[in-house]
Design a protein around this motif. Sequence first.
Motif, PDB file in Angstrom:
ATOM      1  N   GLY A  94       0.819  -1.215   0.000  1.00 25.47           N
ATOM      2  CA  GLY A  94       0.000   0.000   0.000  1.00 25.47           C
ATOM      3  C   GLY A  94       0.848   1.259   0.000  1.00 25.47           C
ATOM      4  N   ASP A  95       1.876   1.283   0.823  1.00 25.46           N
ATOM      5  CA  ASP A  95       2.717   2.477   0.886  1.00 25.46           C
ATOM      6  C   ASP A  95       3.535   2.656  -0.389  1.00 25.46           C
ATOM      7  OD1 ASP A  95       1.690   3.046   3.364  1.00 25.46           O
ATOM      8  OD2 ASP A  95       3.469   2.511   4.502  1.00 25.46           O
ATOM      9  N   TRP A  96       4.016   1.565  -0.961  1.00 23.90           N
ATOM     10  CA  TRP A  96       4.720   1.671  -2.250  1.00 23.90           C
ATOM     11  C   TRP A  96       3.785   2.269  -3.309  1.00 23.90           C
ATOM     12  CZ3 TRP A  96       9.336  -1.189  -4.414  1.00 23.90           C
ATOM     13  CH2 TRP A  96      10.218  -1.607  -3.423  1.00 23.90           C
ATOM     14  N   VAL A  97       2.582   1.727  -3.386  1.00 26.36           N
ATOM     15  CA  VAL A  97       1.652   2.193  -4.421  1.00 26.36           C
ATOM     16  C   VAL A  97       1.283   3.657  -4.196  1.00 26.36           C
ATOM     17  CG1 VAL A  97      -0.718   1.966  -5.283  1.00 26.36           C
ATOM     18  CG2 VAL A  97       0.729  -0.066  -5.018  1.00 26.36           C
ATOM     19  N   ARG A  98       0.983   4.008  -2.958  1.00 27.96           N
ATOM     20  CA  ARG A  98       0.617   5.406  -2.692  1.00 27.96           C
ATOM     21  C   ARG A  98       1.770   6.352  -3.022  1.00 27.96           C
ATOM     22  NH1 ARG A  98      -3.028   3.157   1.175  1.00 27.96           N
ATOM     23  NH2 ARG A  98      -1.272   2.493   2.426  1.00 27.96           N
ATOM     24  N   SER A  99       2.998   5.898  -2.739  1.00 29.92           N
ATOM     25  CA  SER A  99       4.153   6.734  -3.069  1.00 29.92           C
ATOM     26  C   SER A  99       4.264   6.938  -4.581  1.00 29.92           C
ATOM     27  CB  SER A  99       5.441   6.079  -2.553  1.00 29.92           C
ATOM     28  OG  SER A  99       5.451   5.981  -1.145  1.00 29.92           O
ATOM     29  N   LEU A 100       4.179   5.850  -5.314  1.00 27.07           N
ATOM     30  CA  LEU A 100       4.338   5.939  -6.769  1.00 27.07           C
ATOM     31  C   LEU A 100       3.175   6.702  -7.400  1.00 27.07           C
ATOM     32  CD1 LEU A 100       5.706   2.327  -7.304  1.00 27.07           C
ATOM     33  CD2 LEU A 100       6.994   4.452  -7.635  1.00 27.07           C
ATOM     34  N   ALA A 101       1.972   6.455  -6.919  1.00 27.27           N
ATOM     35  CA  ALA A 101       0.808   7.163  -7.454  1.00 27.27           C
ATOM     36  C   ALA A 101       0.894   8.654  -7.153  1.00 27.27           C
ATOM     37  CB  ALA A 101      -0.481   6.576  -6.869  1.00 27.27           C
ATOM     38  N   HIS A 102       1.470   8.995  -6.021  1.00 29.19           N
ATOM     39  CA  HIS A 102       1.643  10.402  -5.657  1.00 29.19           C
ATOM     40  C   HIS A 102       2.452  11.148  -6.714  1.00 29.19           C
ATOM     41  CE1 HIS A 102       2.132  13.789  -2.862  1.00 29.19           C
ATOM     42  NE2 HIS A 102       3.416  13.787  -3.161  1.00 29.19           N
ATOM     43  N   HIS A 103       3.381  10.455  -7.328  1.00 31.49           N
ATOM     44  CA  HIS A 103       4.225  11.096  -8.352  1.00 31.49           C
ATOM     45  C   HIS A 103       3.534  11.168  -9.709  1.00 31.49           C
ATOM     46  CE1 HIS A 103       7.203  10.743  -5.332  1.00 31.49           C
ATOM     47  NE2 HIS A 103       7.448   9.467  -5.503  1.00 31.49           N
ATOM     48  N   GLY A 104       2.422  10.493  -9.844  1.00 32.36           N
ATOM     49  CA  GLY A 104       1.715  10.503 -11.122  1.00 32.36           C
ATOM     50  C   GLY A 104       1.764   9.178 -11.869  1.00 32.36           C
ATOM     51  N   ILE A 109      10.035   6.525  -2.617  1.00 32.42           N
ATOM     52  CA  ILE A 109       9.074   5.520  -2.140  1.00 32.42           C
ATOM     53  C   ILE A 109       9.216   5.465  -0.624  1.00 32.42           C
ATOM     54  CG2 ILE A 109       8.312   3.117  -2.294  1.00 32.42           C
ATOM     55  CD1 ILE A 109       9.745   2.902  -4.975  1.00 32.42           C
ATOM     56  N   ALA A 110       8.120   5.732   0.064  1.00 34.76           N
ATOM     57  CA  ALA A 110       8.180   5.859   1.523  1.00 34.76           C
ATOM     58  C   ALA A 110       7.256   4.872   2.198  1.00 34.76           C
ATOM     59  CB  ALA A 110       7.774   7.274   1.932  1.00 34.76           C
ATOM     60  N   LEU A 111       7.719   4.341   3.306  1.00 24.10           N
ATOM     61  CA  LEU A 111       6.839   3.578   4.202  1.00 24.10           C
ATOM     62  C   LEU A 111       6.408   4.498   5.345  1.00 24.10           C
ATOM     63  CD1 LEU A 111       8.740   0.177   4.654  1.00 24.10           C
ATOM     64  CD2 LEU A 111       6.932   0.723   3.020  1.00 24.10           C
ATOM     65  N   ARG A 112       5.153   4.393   5.753  1.00 28.03           N
ATOM     66  CA  ARG A 112       4.758   5.045   6.996  1.00 28.03           C
ATOM     67  C   ARG A 112       5.587   4.449   8.125  1.00 28.03           C
ATOM     68  NH1 ARG A 112      -0.309   7.488   6.267  1.00 28.03           N
ATOM     69  NH2 ARG A 112      -1.178   6.810   4.283  1.00 28.03           N
ATOM     70  N   PRO A 113       5.913   5.236   9.142  1.00 25.89           N
ATOM     71  CA  PRO A 113       6.649   4.651  10.273  1.00 25.89           C
ATOM     72  C   PRO A 113       5.975   3.387  10.825  1.00 25.89           C
ATOM     73  CG  PRO A 113       6.684   7.025  10.441  1.00 25.89           C
ATOM     74  CD  PRO A 113       5.793   6.700   9.264  1.00 25.89           C
ATOM     75  N   SER A 114       4.658   3.397  10.919  1.00 25.52           N
ATOM     76  CA  SER A 114       3.969   2.218  11.477  1.00 25.52           C
ATOM     77  C   SER A 114       4.168   0.990  10.588  1.00 25.52           C
ATOM     78  CB  SER A 114       2.482   2.506  11.678  1.00 25.52           C
ATOM     79  OG  SER A 114       1.900   3.008  10.499  1.00 25.52           O
ATOM     80  N   THR A 115       4.124   1.176   9.272  1.00 21.25           N
ATOM     81  CA  THR A 115       4.378   0.062   8.350  1.00 21.25           C
ATOM     82  C   THR A 115       5.828  -0.402   8.457  1.00 21.25           C
ATOM     83  OG1 THR A 115       2.780   1.020   6.803  1.00 21.25           O
ATOM     84  CG2 THR A 115       4.264  -0.666   5.939  1.00 21.25           C
ATOM     85  N   PHE A 116       6.713   0.556   8.487  1.00 16.87           N
ATOM     86  CA  PHE A 116       8.149   0.266   8.562  1.00 16.87           C
ATOM     87  C   PHE A 116       8.435  -0.580   9.814  1.00 16.87           C
ATOM     88  CE2 PHE A 116      12.537   2.680   8.495  1.00 16.87           C
ATOM     89  CZ  PHE A 116      13.126   1.611   7.862  1.00 16.87           C
ATOM     90  N   MET A 117       7.834  -0.215  10.916  1.00 18.69           N
ATOM     91  CA  MET A 117       8.046  -0.950  12.163  1.00 18.69           C
ATOM     92  C   MET A 117       7.536  -2.383  12.062  1.00 18.69           C
ATOM     93  SD  MET A 117       7.046   2.124  14.783  1.00 18.69           S
ATOM     94  CE  MET A 117       7.025   1.127  16.275  1.00 18.69           C
ATOM     95  N   LEU A 118       6.379  -2.551  11.462  1.00 22.49           N
ATOM     96  CA  LEU A 118       5.846  -3.909  11.317  1.00 22.49           C
ATOM     97  C   LEU A 118       6.752  -4.753  10.431  1.00 22.49           C
ATOM     98  CD1 LEU A 118       2.087  -2.990  10.901  1.00 22.49           C
ATOM     99  CD2 LEU A 118       3.038  -4.356  12.750  1.00 22.49           C
ATOM    100  N   ALA A 119       7.253  -4.163   9.373  1.00 22.25           N
ATOM    101  CA  ALA A 119       8.105  -4.922   8.462  1.00 22.25           C
ATOM    102  C   ALA A 119       9.433  -5.276   9.127  1.00 22.25           C
ATOM    103  CB  ALA A 119       8.331  -4.131   7.173  1.00 22.25           C
ATOM    104  N   ILE A 120      10.025  -4.329   9.825  1.00 24.06           N
ATOM    105  CA  ILE A 120      11.258  -4.645  10.558  1.00 24.06           C
ATOM    106  C   ILE A 120      10.978  -5.775  11.552  1.00 24.06           C
ATOM    107  CG2 ILE A 120      12.905  -3.745  12.271  1.00 24.06           C
ATOM    108  CD1 ILE A 120      12.551  -0.974  10.865  1.00 24.06           C
ATOM    109  N   GLY A 121       9.831  -5.692  12.200  1.00 24.32           N
ATOM    110  CA  GLY A 121       9.450  -6.738  13.151  1.00 24.32           C
ATOM    111  C   GLY A 121       9.413  -8.109  12.508  1.00 24.32           C
ATOM    112  N   ASP A 122       8.839  -8.195  11.324  1.00 25.62           N
ATOM    113  CA  ASP A 122       8.751  -9.503  10.658  1.00 25.62           C
ATOM    114  C   ASP A 122      10.122  -9.983  10.194  1.00 25.62           C
ATOM    115  OD1 ASP A 122       6.047  -9.548  11.140  1.00 25.62           O
ATOM    116  OD2 ASP A 122       5.423  -9.142   9.100  1.00 25.62           O
TER     117      ASP A 122
END
Lengths: 252, 252, 252, 252, 252, 252
Positions: E90-100, F78-91
């Motif tokens: 979700g975050d990857w897609v939102r980031s890429l979509a943000h750029h157009g 390409i950005a992860l929300r901090p909350s997503t980033f934390m979950l992924a690091i956790g996994d």
Amino acid sequence: MLLHLSTWAEIEAYLKRSTTVVVPIGSNEQHGPTGLLGTDWLCPEIIAHEAHKAGDILVAPTFNVGMAQHHLDFPGTIALRPSTFMLAIGDWVRSLAHHGFDRIFFLNGHGGNVATIEAAFSELYADASYRGGKSGFALRLKNWWDLQGVQKLAYQQFPTGHGSHATPSEIAVTQWAYPDAIKTANYAPQIAPTGPIREASDFRARYADGRMGSNPAQASPEKGGELVKLAVQGLLEEVRAFGAERAPLAAE
Amino acid sequence: MLLHLSTWAEIEAYLKRSTTVVVPIGSNEQHGPTGLLGTDWLCPEIIAHEAHKAGDILVAPTFNVGMAQHHLDFPGTIALRPSTFMLAIGDWVRSLAHHGFDRIFFLNGHGGNVATIEAAFSELYADASYRGGKSGFALRLKNWWDLQGVQKLAYQQFPTGHGSHATPSEIAVTQWAYPDAIKTANYAPQIAPTGPIREASDFRARYADGRMGSNPAQASPEKGGELVKLAVQGLLEEVRAFGAERAPLAAE
Amino acid sequence: MLLHLSTWAEIEAYLKRSTTVVVPIGSNEQHGPTGLLGTDWLCPEIIAHEAHKAGDILVAPTFNVGMAQHHLDFPGTIALRPSTFMLAIGDWVRSLAHHGFDRIFFLNGHGGNVATIEAAFSELYADASYRGGKSGFALRLKNWWDLQGVQKLAYQQFPTGHGSHATPSEIAVTQWAYPDAIKTANYAPQIAPTGPIREASDFRARYADGRMGSNPAQASPEKGGELVKLAVQGLLEEVRAFGAERAPLAAE
Amino acid sequence: MLLHLSTWAEIEAYLKRSTTVVVPIGSNEQHGPTGLLGTDWLCPEIIAHEAHKAGDILVAPTFNVGMAQHHLDFPGTIALRPSTFMLAIGDWVRSLAHHGFDRIFFLNGHGGNVATIEAAFSELYADASYRGGKSGFALRLKNWWDLQGVQKLAYQQFPTGHGSHATPSEIAVTQWAYPDAIKTANYAPQIAPTGPIREASDFRARYADGRMGSNPAQASPEKGGELVKLAVQGLLEEVRAFGAERAPLAAE
Amino acid sequence: MLLHLSTWAEIEAYLKRSTTVVVPIGSNEQHGPTGLLGTDWLCPEIIAHEAHKAGDILVAPTFNVGMAQHHLDFPGTIALRPSTFMLAIGDWVRSLAHHGFDRIFFLNGHGGNVATIEAAFSELYADASYRGGKSGFALRLKNWWDLQGVQKLAYQQFPTGHGSHATPSEIAVTQWAYPDAIKTANYAPQIAPTGPIREASDFRARYADGRMGSNPAQASPEKGGELVKLAVQGLLEEVRAFGAERAPLAAE
Amino acid sequence: MLLHLSTWAEIEAYLKRSTTVVVPIGSNEQHGPTGLLGTDWLCPEIIAHEAHKAGDILVAPTFNVGMAQHHLDFPGTIALRPSTFMLAIGDWVRSLAHHGFDRIFFLNGHGGNVATIEAAFSELYADASYRGGKSGFALRLKNWWDLQGVQKLAYQQFPTGHGSHATPSEIAVTQWAYPDAIKTANYAPQIAPTGPIREASDFRARYADGRMGSNPAQASPEKGGELVKLAVQGLLEEVRAFGAERAPLAAE
């Protein structure tokens, strides 16, 4: 003004002259054999409440529980998971921003909170960033010991054994404000060990009485009073400057 | 004992004679033109702190922000989403239970908190239920006005215009404790309207000055003192009985 | 109309004459030695489906699993965590509101659901409150036994041993609707004990056969039919009044 | 047995002869101008309930709302977000597994559910995998049209215009079970278009009346009855084989 | 272009000629006694990077960890829970979509990812669907072996023992790209067994060396090169067609 | 060893001689007019891969996306929300710890990641702390520029205009590793401004070309090579010391 002793109409009036609010934030956690469990939220509360007597600032209720998982093997500690802490900070900020506060200043009393509070700020800003708009607020985190001159004074007062947890400076601040709650103990060793911070069982194994690198026996209410006095000046100046800061583009 | 003015060693000692802890919990939200924003967390804090002078109970720091989304259109309100509130209650309970507190008593000051706190309790119990084991703790929620005799006294003091938000009884309690923060205003109408509670904009449209069904002009510090006195007795008795309650099976 | 036996075009047409929808909601959980596991979702479904024959209301599919963690030690119980339950209610409401339903009426069959459903409502309203807008919907929760006259009739039918779980009134309602599924047992004791509700293992230890305070032997299909008849009238009147309710500001 | 018409004691007894349970699962969503909104949960419910008359299987309540976000622009659709859907499936499975059901068979009626249900299964298994233990259950997902011979029969019945949404086969099944709810319409075009599935507004723009590739005019109750008959046989055989399946290691 | 070796200004320029981006996505998990742990993310990365040399496409960094919970009992596997995986996508897609970028093409290398990626797509679309607007992007998932002709070639190359995990085709692709990392082993049995996929302990008990149905001994760098060559052609054509696809309504 | 080019059997063997693993972690975000979007994940990857040639360490795949919300208004981020980033690091951590890695070393390439990674560590430790047990792992975060001597060398190489984002040192490292991807531009001003970091729109308004305080024109592949060489030595020493660290209690 203290927000919790004000009415909504008084806050509405305050917002016409300032959109800055100070939130004392800390942790409720063990502070060695003599430090109060409330030390980390009492210190910023003490300083902010003193500052409100000396200047026209608005102080929110104290956010009194934070990131203290490593202290959980010492009774009395109350800890939020970082993820919970971030959600709660988010709701506080959204509530305050909803009223028009666009400069939200967290006066922090716990080093262990810093990473999570900054992550919470990023999470809040990210909402605007993904959406492609403005957040509507600026957030600032300041530890009370990082206010102008405070750390320097603490190291002058306690050239050895200041340490990083259950420090003589934070204990002195609470002694000044709560002289009836001053505790004593024999510290062994006089200066506590140092090392890494991991889970609670590891912490208790490393730091038998809860202190890290500190000798709290040096604390006194007088030294606490000196620290508070300096911190109050620093806080008022920081808040003034934060409120005066302008956004990057005049045209926004 | 006040937990935040104690050391971990004092809590460790307390746990040997009691495993019950009282958590004042409320909300920071508008309370009409004269009620303090902190009313709902100050009332349980005032009562619990008075009770700790009168009996051997342990009082945790006050959980000072709760479920107040409907008040957000009045400045100064700070609200947690129910989901955030539940997570935070969960972390408080897990922290206290970790130390051995198996009777956790929430003294509540905000009617709007009740549903979410009870949902949080169920969420906590569910962890044990899915796993097929014991939770290790019993949770109790009690509104301060539901303590023995308190509601009855309030209705005697304020036979009309007690209402349900910004009530004269809760304002009287804060007046007794914070006499320097007593506010006055002309109420129009004298008794506020009543109706449903939905989102914040709906709330402000229905309840122009924030009150629901109340006439706070009747509050006085003296009446507040009477309420506190009765509530303290009720709290001590409730806490005693809660601590004495035994689990259903002797063999557990 | 029953939504699940309608087409989208029929719902589109219905929305032109009414924007109110009724959602039966309950729980799938043990109901003592003779109560059906589906009792708590069957009762509101039975009443709502009867009401749809008697008046022009729209009935959504039944939300058939709820907050039942405390019953998990009795086979057949299916429970949602409160947090899951809230998310699911949120998605149901957002779906229905998306179509233009602005009066969403939950007819509830399980007392244990109340806190979580109300917390879910607050979570939904909070979205609008933080954003500073209107939610676009009004939510109402009504237990079927709180419909006009129903509780009173139940106490007349069952002056002793009504209790609070596996009650003769709810069992009577299912007996009336599902006469082929009537079960019998010897109850020992005749009237079940009462007490607190905590995790599942504690519940089973306190309430050996799953009942709380009830004597279901008194149930009969005839009594169930009387209850349903009254509840149908109450529901139609409640839904009519809810649909007729106007927002606080004419200008909105 | 139908779980919801059973008592907990009957389920306890059932568990002694079988630890397999069937959960009908579907979606409540538009099915074109003549398909019922409940089609996707009614079909597996119809088949499972028929099967319970023909064999000794246990059928849980129907999980009646699923992954239907793309249909939200057609009134009456109720959709769960995939993340909510996964949490709810998780709680159902944990509840059933808690009772000792170790073979949980989901009979699915909605193609759009498949990915999310499988992701939910993986999420459930992952709990055991990270922990390094056994999950204690095996999960199976089967679409009713994938039961032995069913798809083949459907294509024989409807050699053209079967399509993938609002298909004549699923509509026929509901016609057989709910003959009073048969609807008619003029379809234009007779066979609906096909294409990708994205968000709801895109879906409505592509598929004006909600169908995808289908000509539901071909449905009849008789054809539905044939499909149900075959599906019942297939389901009983699948459930039998699933229950008989052994774990990989005899020594476990 | 490779996004990670480009500057933001180069991406800004690229967006003027194309709004399509390719994201290689896979998993880091055991691939039998000779397959590389990176196989499933290396394969789509290899193919996409080759394709970028042959055509004007933009390739994002590789999403290198996915849904691999069932492989966790083999060292080196790194798995995301499905819920985490969905949030990250979700975050990857939102980031890429943000750029157009409005055509986001995931080239997948792991069958076990498919359900979760599709659930993630639905979660993303649902945001728009509940809100009643457009998502602003189209998402596509394609496994590299489903590119035009690739599967067919693989079955020609490996008529027996292709299997479904640690297949000779995927291992051949990595052998072609990383000839220095070719490993050998004696396979026993030559062709691995097949069966269901559940939690990690069950997986390891069923599939002793990690393979499913495959005989990787047949892999060779030459065969890998043939597969890559065909996949590159297929990818370029798929991406071209995806970029050329038009929305359903000219008027949007 | 590079984990992704190894088999599970090779990792199993490695675990017998070491339980330490290095995870390069960074961010994919704009780095000014000439810095590569991958700079922050390429730098730790380059250093770790070089180190694996020089010493017996195990390098996991690169975690290539991080906390970059503030850069989202520059294409390619390409950005992860901090909350997503934390979950992924956790996994990731739970996966690696599951295999027996009890020393997990994150070599970080992005200052903006630090707070969130540390919050993720605390979240992971908290699981053990609430439960009252051991986590089973030690986590360490080290920025590559904080390796022994590296920062000092960077300031010698770039006494002015090093800055904090798109620094000449990080760009030099990528130039050394990817000489074909060196970009040039006219910088105006030569040294970029400095200031706070908030949401993306604020960031772009303050830092027109994306740099913060830096003059990347000073970068050269040679300087990058010097930095890499020193960083490799520092990394090997840090990893060795981390692996040699003993837990606090011999008796554990």
